[in-house]
Scaffold this active site. Structure first.
Site, PDB file in Angstrom:
ATOM      1  N   LEU A  17      68.444 126.799   6.426  1.00 16.93           N
ATOM      2  CA  LEU A  17      68.123 126.951   7.853  1.00 16.93           C
ATOM      3  C   LEU A  17      67.885 128.412   8.201  1.00 16.93           C
ATOM      4  O   LEU A  17      67.007 128.748   8.988  1.00 16.93           O
ATOM      5  CB  LEU A  17      69.247 126.375   8.720  1.00 16.93           C
ATOM      6  N   GLU A 492      78.164 157.187   2.030  1.00 21.54           N
ATOM      7  CA  GLU A 492      78.483 155.803   1.635  1.00 21.54           C
ATOM      8  C   GLU A 492      77.331 155.069   0.954  1.00 21.54           C
ATOM      9  O   GLU A 492      77.229 153.839   1.031  1.00 21.54           O
ATOM     10  CB  GLU A 492      79.013 154.997   2.840  1.00 21.54           C
ATOM     11  N   HIS A 649      88.728 154.878  12.905  1.00 16.64           N
ATOM     12  CA  HIS A 649      87.545 154.564  13.691  1.00 16.64           C
ATOM     13  C   HIS A 649      87.600 153.104  14.123  1.00 16.64           C
ATOM     14  O   HIS A 649      87.998 152.230  13.350  1.00 16.64           O
ATOM     15  CB  HIS A 649      86.276 154.810  12.858  1.00 16.64           C
ATOM     16  N   CYS A 651      85.235 150.042  16.257  1.00 14.17           N
ATOM     17  CA  CYS A 651      83.890 149.745  16.773  1.00 14.17           C
ATOM     18  C   CYS A 651      83.923 149.031  18.118  1.00 14.17           C
ATOM     19  O   CYS A 651      83.279 148.010  18.284  1.00 14.17           O
ATOM     20  CB  CYS A 651      83.155 148.814  15.840  1.00 14.17           C
ATOM     21  N   HIS A 702      73.290 151.115  17.783  1.00 13.86           N
ATOM     22  CA  HIS A 702      72.767 149.761  17.582  1.00 13.86           C
ATOM     23  C   HIS A 702      71.294 149.644  17.908  1.00 13.86           C
ATOM     24  O   HIS A 702      70.707 148.575  17.791  1.00 13.86           O
ATOM     25  CB  HIS A 702      73.574 148.755  18.402  1.00 13.86           C
TER      26      HIS A 702
HETATM   27  N1  GLN Z   1      82.615 154.102   7.829  1.00 12.82           N
HETATM   28  C1  GLN Z   1      81.856 152.937   8.186  1.00 12.82           C
HETATM   29  C2  GLN Z   1      80.401 153.310   8.365  1.00 12.82           C
HETATM   30  O1  GLN Z   1      80.149 154.413   8.779  1.00 12.82           O
HETATM   31  C3  GLN Z   1      82.364 152.343   9.468  1.00 12.82           C
HETATM   32  C4  GLN Z   1      81.604 151.115   9.852  1.00 12.82           C
HETATM   33  C5  GLN Z   1      82.232 150.324  10.946  1.00 12.82           C
HETATM   34  O2  GLN Z   1      83.087 150.804  11.635  1.00 12.82           O
HETATM   35  N2  GLN Z   1      81.798 149.103  11.133  1.00 12.82           N
HETATM   36  O3  GLN Z   1      79.521 152.516   8.127  1.00 12.82           O
HETATM   37 ZN    ZN Z   2      82.213 151.205  13.851  1.00 14.18          ZN
END
Ligand code: GLN
Ligand code: ZN
Length: 768
Positions: A17, A492, A649, A651, A702
């Site tokens: 799907l 990363e 951190h 989100c 975003h």
């Molecule tokens: N350290 C991660 C990044 O920068 C944090 C991502 C997140 O908080 N969703 O992608």
């Molecule tokens: Zn985040």
């Protein structure tokens, strides 16, 4: 005794799907082809459930995007802004209106935003939030549920059971889009439409209908309770000849038990996986005649059912109610389970024998009924698997258990208090006021993804792969230096996903090939499975952080995922409490933090993106959860010297009810998502007089939009009005991995400029 199923995954066992919808959106296939894919999935799902021996099989649980959005369309709850689409799409293209509501509409000179999406109760599934207005009208807008039932009946006969979100939960899960009314008051207008729908289904031949009312497990106001009572009384007065089963799940009914058992319906479904203890109270209060559906097979996890445990519950219910009034079921819709364990050919057979996905769970439900009727062989096979898991060396590692059992307060406490540490950090890092940094990831371009794919396929050697990743890392570091960021990250590039990357290197985790679960629309996730005691065989990130730090004189942040987030985004063990598993992960991450420190990394960020979404559904249980979640974070963060600066951190930005717990994490620096709310949500921190350093995100990652220097500078000024300026950091809302390089570069250059402006324009001492 009957068996029932509440819902089945609809993405298809090969994500058919997903693929078809995305092709349809891209204009590569037409509506007929999309419908053909959907029809095939439904037919197969129904056949699977028939073959398994389920007595009441759901229909209308299929959805092209989301079942709550389906309900909105059924009831004609279509926000005004879609009127132009409504008139533009021909009646046989209603699906385009549907997708416009889900995804927004940018075509034919129109630009209409999508409806809001949010998490379905405490799951990782996202639904489309209904939008209500003060004069909201309801009517049967589309015929989908009737045609679904019609088709299902041809295949399933009397076993076909239409499923629909119940009226009260439908209202409660929505949102008022204007002021001056409460959506729950719409119940009087809504119920007549439900009555019509149910009566039409009955005329079509339906014997049962399932109304999902998960809100019965939430804290309800008096008015909300009355709405339940009103709605179901009104329905029962005007409907006969069809049995209604009200389905609750994800938690216990608790103070709503009396309300739930007195609804005038044929059957009530309760979740006995999340809350087995509620059976007692429900049985004590249940009136004569009400049937009880026992959710004994876990619809939210991947483990084989322990038949003895389930049978104990079933026998208890049968003793009080008699067999005829008992229904056996999974705890909730199987939408939240991966589909078919048989497709997993690479899982260690010993461990695979402990597991069950949606298809296998159907068999479990049917087998429980057979055993209750006397088939003992099925029981002994099951118990052999349960016993194998209970005693396996693959699960149980004494050293890990001992370490967690021996946790002391000192394990979860930094050596000195924050003010002492802050001074040491100032001396050590010599950062300017308003230091700039990023959240960790830099764009994961197609090139980077292809590198990983080629390496996995064996087309690249480890050395070739690592050299290419090193190159991307070096370039990113050079660029960060060039534009003048203060605290650098390595980018990363070596990571696929922030949880999977760690899971793959920790003991106690396994990964599936096809264990996909719908997250929203066509988006699916494949969570890792934590099956055993978690330990860390070796360093996980040191190699990359060390390499990165050697490329620059600026401070380089080490980057880790926190224990609660790893737990929250995995399938977890059900043989020990979640906090124990979390603490095991916490120690593994703690050892990594210490290893980074030893390697000379002075700043380590431990992401806890998911702490807030782990909050239990009932407020009464928030404190307990927050206590252990915060403690787990502190365990990871407290193995280091005072000189080491720990960041975290998150989100999201709604901290109002949890701010004291966020403060209790005692991170030296926290970065959060604030730009979309224009810093308003910093108020929680300001009111609390949050003492540690904080980086309120100054731009939304975003979207590809590049914010101007002025815009970000003014957000910083707002933040400095609310919080001591000397504690402020400057950073984006979140990681940049989903962005492209051009917008990332432009935005970060502006961000650094904004920080420089703030250093000149905002007087730091004055707020001291
Ligand atoms: N350290 C991660 C990044 O920068 C944090 C991502 C997140 O908080 N969703 O992608
Ligand atoms: Zn985040």
């Amino acid at each position: 005794m009957l068996t029932q199923n509440l819902g089945y995954p609809r993405i298809g066992n090969q994500r058919q799907l997903k693929k078809a919808s995305e092709q349809y959106w891209a204009g590569k296939i037409g509506k007929d082809e999309l419908n053909a894919v959907a029809r095939k999935i439904k037919e197969e799902n129904w056949q699977t459930q028939l073959d398994a021996g389920i007595d009441l099989i759901p229909c209308n649980d299929f959805s092209f995007y989301d079942q709550v959005l389906d309900t909105s369309l059924l009831l004609g709850v279509i926000p005004q802004r879609y009127s132009p689409v409504l008139s533009q799409v021909k009646s046989n293209q209603e699906i385009d209106l549907y997708f416009a509501m889900a995804r927004g509409y940018q075509k034919d000179g129109l630009d209409i935003t999508a409806m809001e999406m949010t998490k379905w109760l405490d799951t990782n599934y996202h639904y489309i939030v209904p939008e209500f207005t003060a004069n909201q009208e309801f009517r049967i807008f589309n015929e989908h549920i009737f045609s679904e039932y019609h088709t299902a009946k041809q295949q399933l006969g009397e076993k076909a059971k239409p499923v629909l979100l119940g009226p009260v939960s439908y209202l409660l899960q929505g949102k008022e889009k204007e002021q001056g009314f409460e959506r729950i008051d719409l119940i009087k207008k809504l119920v007549p439409v439900y009555v019509d729908i149910i009566n039409r289904l009955r005329q079509q031949g339906a014997k049962w209908i399932q109304l999902d009312e998960p809100c019965l497990v939430l804290d309800l106001s008096k008015k909300e309770k009355e709405a339940f009572d009103y709605a179901y009384r009104a329905i029962s007065n005007r409907v006969s000849g069809i049995k209604i089963v009200v389905a609750t799940y994800f938690d216990a009914l608790l103070d709503n038990t009396q309300l739930a058992v007195s609804l005038p319906v044929a059957a009530l479904h309760i979740d006995l996986v999340r809350a087995p203890e509620q059976l007692e109270e429900v049985l004590a209060l249940i009136p004569d005649g009400l049937q009880l559906s026992l959710g004994v097979v876990d619809g939210r996890n991947v483990w084989k059912n322990d038949y003895n445990k389930s049978l104990a519950l079933i026998y208890k219910a049968v003793e009080k109610l008699g067999e005829d009034r008992v229904i056996i079921s999974a705890s909730c819709s199987l939408l939240h389970s991966p589909i078919d364990l048989d497709l997993e050919t690479a899982i260690d057979p010993e461990i695979k024998n402990w597991m069950a996905f949606a298809k296998q769970k159907l068999t479990e439900v049917a087998e429980l009924k057979q055993i209750a009727a006397g088939d003992e062989d099925l029981l002994s096979t099951n118990q052999a698997a349960i016993e194998s898991r209970r005693s396996s060396q693959k699960v149980h590692k004494q050293a890990v258990k001992d370490r967690v059992a021996g946790i002391t307060e000192a394990d979860a406490t930094r050596i000195s208090a924050f003010p002492v540490r802050q001074k040491l950090h100032n001396d050590r890092f010599q950062l300017p006021f308003f230091p700039t940094t990023t959240i960790g990831s830099f764009p994961q371009t197609d090139d980077i993804r292809q590198l990983r794919a080629r390496f996995k396929k064996g087309d690249l050697t480890l050395e070739q792969y690592e050299t290419a990743i090193e190159q991307a890392t070096v370039e990113t570091i050079r660029w960060q230096e060039e534009i003048g960021l203060d605290v650098l990250v390595h980018g990363e590039f070596e990571r696929n996903d922030m949880v999977e990357y760690f899971g793959e290197q920790l003991d106690g985790f396994l990964f599936t090939k096809n264990g996909w679960v719908q997250s929203y629309g066509s988006r699916c996730v494949k969570p890792p499975v934590i099956y055993g005691d978690v330990s860390r065989p070796g360093n996980m990130t040191v190699r990359w952080s060390e390499f990165a730090a050697a490329q620059t004189d600026k401070p380089m942040k080490g980057m880790l995922t926190g224990p609660v987030t790893i737990l929250q985004w995995s399938f977890v063990r059900d043989d020990q409490p979640r906090d124990v598993t979390t603490n095991q992960i916490a120690f593994a991450i703690r050892d990594e933090v210490v290893a980074l420190e030893k390697a000379g990394i002075g700043i380590v960020q431990i992401d806890e993106a998911a702490i807030r979404e782990g909050l239990p559904l009932r407020k009464a249980r928030h404190p307990h959860y927050l206590d252990w979640a915060v403690k787990a974070f502190r365990i990871t963060a407290s193995g280091v010297q005072d000189q080491t600066q720990i960041h975290t951190h998150m989100c999201y930005s709604e901290f109002n009810n949890i701010i004291e717990h966020i403060a209790a994490m005692d991170a030296d620096v926290i970065t959060i998502e604030t730009s979309r709310s224009q810093m308003e949500l910093l108020a929680a921190f300001a009111n609390f007089e949050y003492p540690n350093e904080i980086g309120p995100g100054v731009y939304d990652i975003h979207s590809p939009r590049v914010p101007s220097t002025e815009e970000m500078a003014s957000l910083l000024a707002k933040a400095a009005d609310l919080l001591p300026a000397r504690n402020l950091w400057v950073n984006p809302d979140c990681g940049l991995k989903t962005r492209k390089w051009p917008e990332t570069k432009a935005a970060l250059i502006n961000m650094v400029a904004a920080a420089k402006q703030a250093r000149v324009q905002i007087s730091v001492e004055s707020v001291l």
